[in-house]
Design a protein around this motif. Structure first.
Motif, PDB file in Angstrom:
ATOM      1  N   TYR A 252      71.966 -27.622 105.338  1.00  0.00           N
ATOM      2  CA  TYR A 252      71.199 -26.973 106.397  1.00  0.00           C
ATOM      3  C   TYR A 252      70.105 -26.068 105.835  1.00  0.00           C
ATOM      4  CZ  TYR A 252      69.969 -24.276 110.479  1.00  0.00           C
ATOM      5  OH  TYR A 252      69.255 -23.672 111.480  1.00  0.00           O
ATOM      6  N   ALA A 253      70.369 -25.424 104.715  1.00  0.00           N
ATOM      7  CA  ALA A 253      69.357 -24.552 104.106  1.00  0.00           C
ATOM      8  C   ALA A 253      68.102 -25.342 103.751  1.00  0.00           C
ATOM      9  CB  ALA A 253      69.918 -23.868 102.870  1.00  0.00           C
TER      10      ALA A 253
ATOM     11  N   TYR B  14      67.388 -28.835 104.958  1.00  0.00           N
ATOM     12  CA  TYR B  14      66.898 -29.654 106.066  1.00  0.00           C
ATOM     13  C   TYR B  14      66.685 -28.870 107.359  1.00  0.00           C
ATOM     14  CZ  TYR B  14      67.646 -33.631 103.066  1.00  0.00           C
ATOM     15  OH  TYR B  14      67.575 -34.516 102.033  1.00  0.00           O
TER      16      TYR B  14
ATOM     17  N   ASP C  64      64.983 -25.995 107.236  1.00  0.00           N
ATOM     18  CA  ASP C  64      63.785 -25.214 106.931  1.00  0.00           C
ATOM     19  C   ASP C  64      62.532 -25.999 107.315  1.00  0.00           C
ATOM     20  OD1 ASP C  64      61.871 -23.519 105.879  1.00  0.00           O
ATOM     21  OD2 ASP C  64      62.320 -24.000 103.798  1.00  0.00           O
TER      22      ASP C  64
ATOM     23  N   ALA D 231      59.484 -25.598 106.478  1.00  0.00           N
ATOM     24  CA  ALA D 231      58.566 -25.828 105.358  1.00  0.00           C
ATOM     25  C   ALA D 231      58.959 -27.049 104.536  1.00  0.00           C
ATOM     26  CB  ALA D 231      58.513 -24.589 104.459  1.00  0.00           C
ATOM     27  N   THR D 232      60.257 -27.319 104.394  1.00  0.00           N
ATOM     28  CA  THR D 232      60.673 -28.491 103.617  1.00  0.00           C
ATOM     29  C   THR D 232      60.672 -29.761 104.448  1.00  0.00           C
ATOM     30  OG1 THR D 232      63.019 -28.127 104.054  1.00  0.00           O
ATOM     31  CG2 THR D 232      62.110 -27.117 102.053  1.00  0.00           C
ATOM     32  N   ASN D 233      60.388 -29.641 105.733  1.00  0.00           N
ATOM     33  CA  ASN D 233      60.368 -30.800 106.622  1.00  0.00           C
ATOM     34  C   ASN D 233      59.006 -31.012 107.265  1.00  0.00           C
ATOM     35  OD1 ASN D 233      63.261 -31.984 107.084  1.00  0.00           O
ATOM     36  ND2 ASN D 233      63.469 -29.795 106.735  1.00  0.00           N
TER      37      ASN D 233
ATOM     38  N   PRO E  64      62.889 -30.325 111.409  1.00  0.00           N
ATOM     39  CA  PRO E  64      64.050 -29.700 110.776  1.00  0.00           C
ATOM     40  C   PRO E  64      65.300 -29.811 111.655  1.00  0.00           C
ATOM     41  CG  PRO E  64      62.561 -28.029 111.596  1.00  0.00           C
ATOM     42  CD  PRO E  64      61.887 -29.350 111.812  1.00  0.00           C
TER      43      PRO E  64
END
Length: 51
Positions: free
Chosen positions: A22-23, A25, A27, A29-31, A38
């Motif tokens: 979860y940290a 996916y 976020d 910014a990472t998606n 996210p």
């Protein structure tokens, strides 16, 4: 099945991986380029991990 090197451990996902999953996916910014966006919450991360 597990593969290990001096710097890496590859193994199947486990129940304890929900929070780190979860940290990443969850976020925004990472998606940025993920069409699904996210993950909305830990419950959805658990569902994704459970398969």
């Amino acid at each position: 099945m597990r593969y290990t090197t001096p710097r890496l451990l590859l193994r199947p996902p486990m129940e304890d991986d929900v929070a780190p999953l979860y940290a990443i996916y969850g976020d925004a910014a990472t998606n940025t380029f993920n069409p699904a966006g996210p993950l909305p919450d830990l419950e959805r991360a658990h569902a994704v991990l459970s398969g």
